[in-house]
Design an enzyme around this catalytic site. Structure first.
Site, PDB file in Angstrom:
ATOM      1  N   ASP A  10      43.827  50.509  41.281  1.00 25.09           N
ATOM      2  CA  ASP A  10      43.186  51.693  41.778  1.00 25.09           C
ATOM      3  C   ASP A  10      42.452  52.603  40.850  1.00 25.09           C
ATOM      4  OD1 ASP A  10      45.434  51.517  43.618  1.00 25.09           O
ATOM      5  OD2 ASP A  10      47.050  52.000  42.498  1.00 25.09           O
ATOM      6  N   LYS A  41      37.659  51.554  43.092  1.00 23.40           N
ATOM      7  CA  LYS A  41      36.869  50.430  43.583  1.00 23.40           C
ATOM      8  C   LYS A  41      36.296  50.500  44.833  1.00 23.40           C
ATOM      9  CE  LYS A  41      40.442  47.575  42.833  1.00 23.40           C
ATOM     10  NZ  LYS A  41      41.382  48.534  42.200  1.00 23.40           N
ATOM     11  N   ALA A  81      46.467  45.707  48.421  1.00 23.74           N
ATOM     12  CA  ALA A  81      45.130  46.650  48.161  1.00 23.74           C
ATOM     13  C   ALA A  81      45.095  47.992  49.039  1.00 23.74           C
ATOM     14  CB  ALA A  81      44.004  45.914  48.267  1.00 23.74           C
ATOM     15  N   GLY A  82      44.829  48.978  48.424  1.00 21.21           N
ATOM     16  CA  GLY A  82      44.619  50.085  49.221  1.00 21.21           C
ATOM     17  C   GLY A  82      43.406  50.861  48.620  1.00 21.21           C
ATOM     18  N   HIS A  83      42.249  50.585  49.132  1.00 16.81           N
ATOM     19  CA  HIS A  83      41.143  51.110  48.614  1.00 16.81           C
ATOM     20  C   HIS A  83      40.496  52.347  49.584  1.00 16.81           C
ATOM     21  CE1 HIS A  83      39.997  47.162  46.849  1.00 16.81           C
ATOM     22  NE2 HIS A  83      41.136  47.482  46.697  1.00 16.81           N
ATOM     23  N   THR A 108      54.381  45.392  46.032  1.00 14.05           N
ATOM     24  CA  THR A 108      54.039  46.182  47.580  1.00 14.05           C
ATOM     25  C   THR A 108      54.811  45.901  48.627  1.00 14.05           C
ATOM     26  OG1 THR A 108      52.301  44.876  48.185  1.00 14.05           O
ATOM     27  CG2 THR A 108      51.711  46.873  46.573  1.00 14.05           C
ATOM     28  N   GLN A 142      43.148  44.971  43.280  1.00 13.22           N
ATOM     29  CA  GLN A 142      44.079  45.039  42.239  1.00 13.22           C
ATOM     30  C   GLN A 142      43.191  45.274  40.860  1.00 13.22           C
ATOM     31  OE1 GLN A 142      44.863  41.915  44.795  1.00 13.22           O
ATOM     32  NE2 GLN A 142      45.798  43.952  45.430  1.00 13.22           N
ATOM     33  N   ARG A 189      52.662  56.927  40.655  1.00 14.09           N
ATOM     34  CA  ARG A 189      51.764  56.190  39.671  1.00 14.09           C
ATOM     35  C   ARG A 189      52.177  56.423  38.408  1.00 14.09           C
ATOM     36  NH1 ARG A 189      45.764  56.314  42.736  1.00 14.09           N
ATOM     37  NH2 ARG A 189      46.138  54.814  44.142  1.00 14.09           N
ATOM     38  N   ASP A 199      36.732  64.040  36.061  1.00 12.64           N
ATOM     39  CA  ASP A 199      37.137  65.317  36.499  1.00 12.64           C
ATOM     40  C   ASP A 199      38.623  65.403  36.244  1.00 12.64           C
ATOM     41  OD1 ASP A 199      37.105  63.310  38.749  1.00 12.64           O
ATOM     42  OD2 ASP A 199      38.028  65.137  39.819  1.00 12.64           O
TER      43      ASP A 199
HETATM   44  P1  GDP Z   1      41.068  51.460  44.494  1.00 11.40           P
HETATM   45  O1  GDP Z   1      42.371  50.770  44.844  1.00 11.40           O
HETATM   46  O2  GDP Z   1      40.417  51.084  43.190  1.00 11.40           O
HETATM   47  O3  GDP Z   1      40.026  51.421  45.569  1.00 11.40           O
HETATM   48  O4  GDP Z   1      41.472  53.207  44.202  1.00 11.40           O
HETATM   49  P2  GDP Z   1      42.460  54.022  45.263  1.00 11.40           P
HETATM   50  O5  GDP Z   1      41.762  54.368  46.393  1.00 11.40           O
HETATM   51  O6  GDP Z   1      43.700  53.153  45.246  1.00 11.40           O
HETATM   52  O7  GDP Z   1      42.649  55.180  44.298  1.00 11.40           O
HETATM   53  C1  GDP Z   1      41.927  55.890  43.821  1.00 11.40           C
HETATM   54  C2  GDP Z   1      42.047  57.291  43.976  1.00 11.40           C
HETATM   55  O8  GDP Z   1      41.197  58.411  43.361  1.00 11.40           O
HETATM   56  C3  GDP Z   1      41.664  57.548  45.637  1.00 11.40           C
HETATM   57  O9  GDP Z   1      42.575  58.733  46.092  1.00 11.40           O
HETATM   58  C4  GDP Z   1      40.304  58.152  45.574  1.00 11.40           C
HETATM   59  O10 GDP Z   1      39.822  59.035  46.564  1.00 11.40           O
HETATM   60  C5  GDP Z   1      40.245  58.850  44.276  1.00 11.40           C
HETATM   61  N1  GDP Z   1      39.151  58.747  43.405  1.00 11.40           N
HETATM   62  C6  GDP Z   1      38.051  58.131  43.365  1.00 11.40           C
HETATM   63  N2  GDP Z   1      37.078  58.521  42.176  1.00 11.40           N
HETATM   64  C7  GDP Z   1      37.553  59.443  42.034  1.00 11.40           C
HETATM   65  C8  GDP Z   1      37.057  60.507  40.976  1.00 11.40           C
HETATM   66  O11 GDP Z   1      36.156  60.272  40.413  1.00 11.40           O
HETATM   67  N3  GDP Z   1      37.657  61.877  40.965  1.00 11.40           N
HETATM   68  C9  GDP Z   1      38.913  61.893  41.611  1.00 11.40           C
HETATM   69  N4  GDP Z   1      39.527  63.292  41.268  1.00 11.40           N
HETATM   70  N5  GDP Z   1      39.447  61.149  42.274  1.00 11.40           N
HETATM   71  C10 GDP Z   1      38.666  59.885  42.873  1.00 11.40           C
HETATM   72  P1  IMO Z   2      44.371  48.209  44.738  1.00 11.74           P
HETATM   73  O1  IMO Z   2      43.441  46.914  45.080  1.00 11.74           O
HETATM   74  C1  IMO Z   2      47.693  48.887  42.224  1.00 11.74           C
HETATM   75  C2  IMO Z   2      50.991  45.780  41.782  1.00 11.74           C
HETATM   76  C3  IMO Z   2      52.393  46.122  42.266  1.00 11.74           C
HETATM   77  C4  IMO Z   2      53.111  45.333  41.661  1.00 11.74           C
HETATM   78  C5  IMO Z   2      52.280  44.207  41.452  1.00 11.74           C
HETATM   79  C6  IMO Z   2      52.451  42.868  42.249  1.00 11.74           C
HETATM   80  O2  IMO Z   2      44.542  49.105  45.626  1.00 11.74           O
HETATM   81  O3  IMO Z   2      43.790  48.554  43.112  1.00 11.74           O
HETATM   82  P2  IMO Z   2      52.239  42.391  44.844  1.00 11.74           P
HETATM   83  O4  IMO Z   2      52.527  43.344  46.003  1.00 11.74           O
HETATM   84  O5  IMO Z   2      51.004  42.053  44.391  1.00 11.74           O
HETATM   85  O6  IMO Z   2      53.154  41.244  44.922  1.00 11.74           O
HETATM   86  O7  IMO Z   2      52.521  43.600  43.684  1.00 11.74           O
HETATM   87  O8  IMO Z   2      50.945  44.542  41.725  1.00 11.74           O
HETATM   88  N1  IMO Z   2      49.805  46.020  42.770  1.00 11.74           N
HETATM   89  C7  IMO Z   2      48.849  46.933  42.700  1.00 11.74           C
HETATM   90  N2  IMO Z   2      48.745  47.911  41.834  1.00 11.74           N
HETATM   91  N3  IMO Z   2      46.793  48.693  42.930  1.00 11.74           N
HETATM   92  C8  IMO Z   2      46.641  47.664  43.680  1.00 11.74           C
HETATM   93  O9  IMO Z   2      45.746  47.252  44.638  1.00 11.74           O
HETATM   94  C9  IMO Z   2      47.672  46.629  43.537  1.00 11.74           C
HETATM   95  N4  IMO Z   2      47.987  45.664  44.431  1.00 11.74           N
HETATM   96  C10 IMO Z   2      49.308  45.009  43.745  1.00 11.74           C
HETATM   97  O10 IMO Z   2      52.455  47.612  42.300  1.00 11.74           O
HETATM   98  O11 IMO Z   2      53.441  46.120  40.418  1.00 11.74           O
HETATM   99 MG    MG Z   3      44.251  51.157  45.409  1.00 12.90          MG
END
Ligand code: GDP
Ligand code: IMO
Ligand code: MG
Length: 427
Positions: free
Chosen positions: A13, A16, A39-41, A129, A223, A304, A332
């Site tokens: 998170d 990415k 994953a949740g991007h 997850t 991840q 988180r 920020d």
């Molecule tokens: P990923 O899994 O690495 O793609 O990240 P996630 O999408 O799970 O989590 C990142 C969160 O932070 C999302 O809600 C984005 O919209 C948000 N985000 C990304 N970059 C920034 C930033 O620079 N500032 C803030 N405040 N939020 C951000």
């Molecule tokens: P993105 O791509 C944050 C964590 C889960 C758990 C462990 C194992 O959005 O960054 P799994 O379901 O893979 O067997 O879970 O890994 N986890 C993540 N934490 N971001 C993710 O993906 C994750 N994918 C798995 O919370 O602790």
């Molecule tokens: Mg994510």
């Protein structure tokens, strides 16, 4: 041409999706190489927000091809939902989304097993997850898995039934949980239609051909490095290789083809699920970070865990990945703090070190912090690096010095446009 890599340096998170979506504009292909719907991007642009789980984050850039590589595990149900969202948003993906035939399929019983195994672990649960990731990779390495290309084979039904029966046998030894297998199976077989409608390719030939033609390729990690199956905080990890090395196995490319390795870190640190997190804050400071950063899981909605940035941890994952440039996101979120801390060393077994102990789960470490003055200023008006408040620049310079990798981008908000480019990207 080489394949550039973007990956998370912490526990996931890191932002990415946002960075891949931004950079994708200057690539021909974006490819996911591991993980799955765990994953949740998140991507934000033009007032819209999308969360991608299986589809690569280059999908919103027209002309760009997106590959779901062989190292990914695919749940047809999640994929169908995602594709439905793209269609609704008017995104033409059919000609630009390819799936490697050697990617493994997540069956309904993999999700069933994931949930039952977690229930059996009780307090020691991983905090998965519950998307079926662990059981699917277990079947892959156990040589029992079913791959995307198998859905075209005559004996697909038989293979499905055989694997399902094996899973039902395993489930007998696990606690009973609520899972409507019949309903999930109907959805799953229905969703196979969406998967069949995509272009299935021999991903390894495709990607090497594209390399030979001089195409620009970006590999998108999922991840984070601390969730890597080998080097993460085992057993509190995911079940794939999340590091640069995973790109080779997850796409079918040789190591010599790896180019830039872009490592992403938040300006602080988060983790979701169980397992060690040395700089975690349990006080109101942690709650404040969660609130300011809106730190709730993009896949599961779980809050988180939040804490300060951890430099020994980052040094470790920079070393493992061969990071050539750093992206610092969510700076920020620190705007209102009068003081910011960064762990520079750990104290354990009576000494100070910047190496991680063999097992963070059993060796309690005491992070040693350096304190920085905050900037207490909003950043939305900062359009280039020089316009950042002096204390924000000092903080970033300290990260660069300590980690010995140049910062190439600083993200100041969730939107695609809230990004400050530094040095090599600066025009
Ligand atoms: P990923 O899994 O690495 O793609 O990240 P996630 O999408 O799970 O989590 C990142 C969160 O932070 C999302 O809600 C984005 O919209 C948000 N985000 C990304 N970059 C920034 C930033 O620079 N500032 C803030 N405040 N939020 C951000
Ligand atoms: P993105 O791509 C944050 C964590 C889960 C758990 C462990 C194992 O959005 O960054 P799994 O379901 O893979 O067997 O879970 O890994 N986890 C993540 N934490 N971001 C993710 O993906 C994750 N994918 C798995 O919370 O602790
Ligand atoms: Mg994510």
């Amino acid at each position: 041409m080489a394949i550039d890599v973007i990956l998370g340096l912490q526990w996931g998170d890191e932002g990415k999706g946002k960075i891949v979506d931004y950079l994708a504009a200057s690539y021909d292909i974006v490819a996911r190489f591991q993980g799955g719907p765990n994953a949740g991007h998140t991507l934000k642009f033009d007032g819209q927000k999308f969360v991608l789980h299986t589809v690569p984050s280059g999908i919103f850039r027209e002309q760009l091809t997106n590959l779901i590589g062989n190292g990914v595990v695919i749940d047809p149900i999640t994929l169908r939902r995602e594709l439905g969202g793209l269609k609704e948003a008017g995104v033409e993906y059919e000609s630009r989304l390819l799936v490697a035939k050697k990617a493994h399929l997540i069956l309904p019983t993999h999700r069933y097993l994931d949930a039952a195994k977690e229930a059996a672990k009780g307090k020691a649960k991983i905090g998965s997850t519950l998307k079926g990731i662990g059981p699917t990779y277990m079947d892959k390495t156990g040589r029992n898995g079913i791959r995307v290309g198998d859905i075209l084979l005559d004996n697909f039904q038989e293979r499905y039934q055989a694997l399902k029966q094996k899973h039902l046998g395993l489930l007998k030894a696990l606690p009973a949980i609520d899972f409507d297998l019949k309903k999930e199976e109907v959805k799953w077989f229905d969703a196979l239609g969406s998967l069949r409608s995509l272009q299935m390719v021999d991903g390894e030939y495709f990607i090497n051909q594209q390399l030979a033609e001089g195409k620009k390729i970006l590999a998108e990690g999922a991840q984070g490095s601390m969730l890597d199956i080998d080097f993460g905080t085992y057993p509190f990890v995911t079940s794939s290789n999340t590091l640069t090395s995973g790109v080779c196995g997850g796409l079918g490319v040789a190591p010599k083809n790896i180019g830039e390795v872009i490592g992403i870190t938040k300006a602080y640190c988060t983790r979701v699920g169980s397992g060690p997190f040395p700089t975690e804050l349990f006080d109101e400071m942690g709650d404040f970070l969660r609130k300011e950063g809106m730190e709730f899981g993009a896949t599961t909605g779980r809050p988180r865990r939040c804490g300060w940035i951890d430099l020994p941890q980052l040094k470790y994952t920079i070393m493992l990945n061969g990071v050539t440039q750093l992206v610092v996101t969510k700076i920020d979120v620190l705007n209102k703090f009068d003081e910011i801390k960064a762990a520079t060393k750990y104290r354990y077994n009576g000494t100070e070190s910047d190496h991680l102990p063999y097992d963070l789960c059993s060796v309690p470490v005491e992070p040693q912090y350096k304190t920085f003055a905050g900037w207490q200023h909003p950043l939305e008006n900062a359009k280039n690096y020089n316009e950042l408040p002096p204390n924000a620049k000092l903080y970033l310079a300290e990260l660069e010095n300590h980690l010995n990798v140049p910062v190439s981008m600083v993200s100041t908000g969730p939107d695609r446009k809230s990004l400050i480019l530094k040095d090599r990207y600066n025009s």
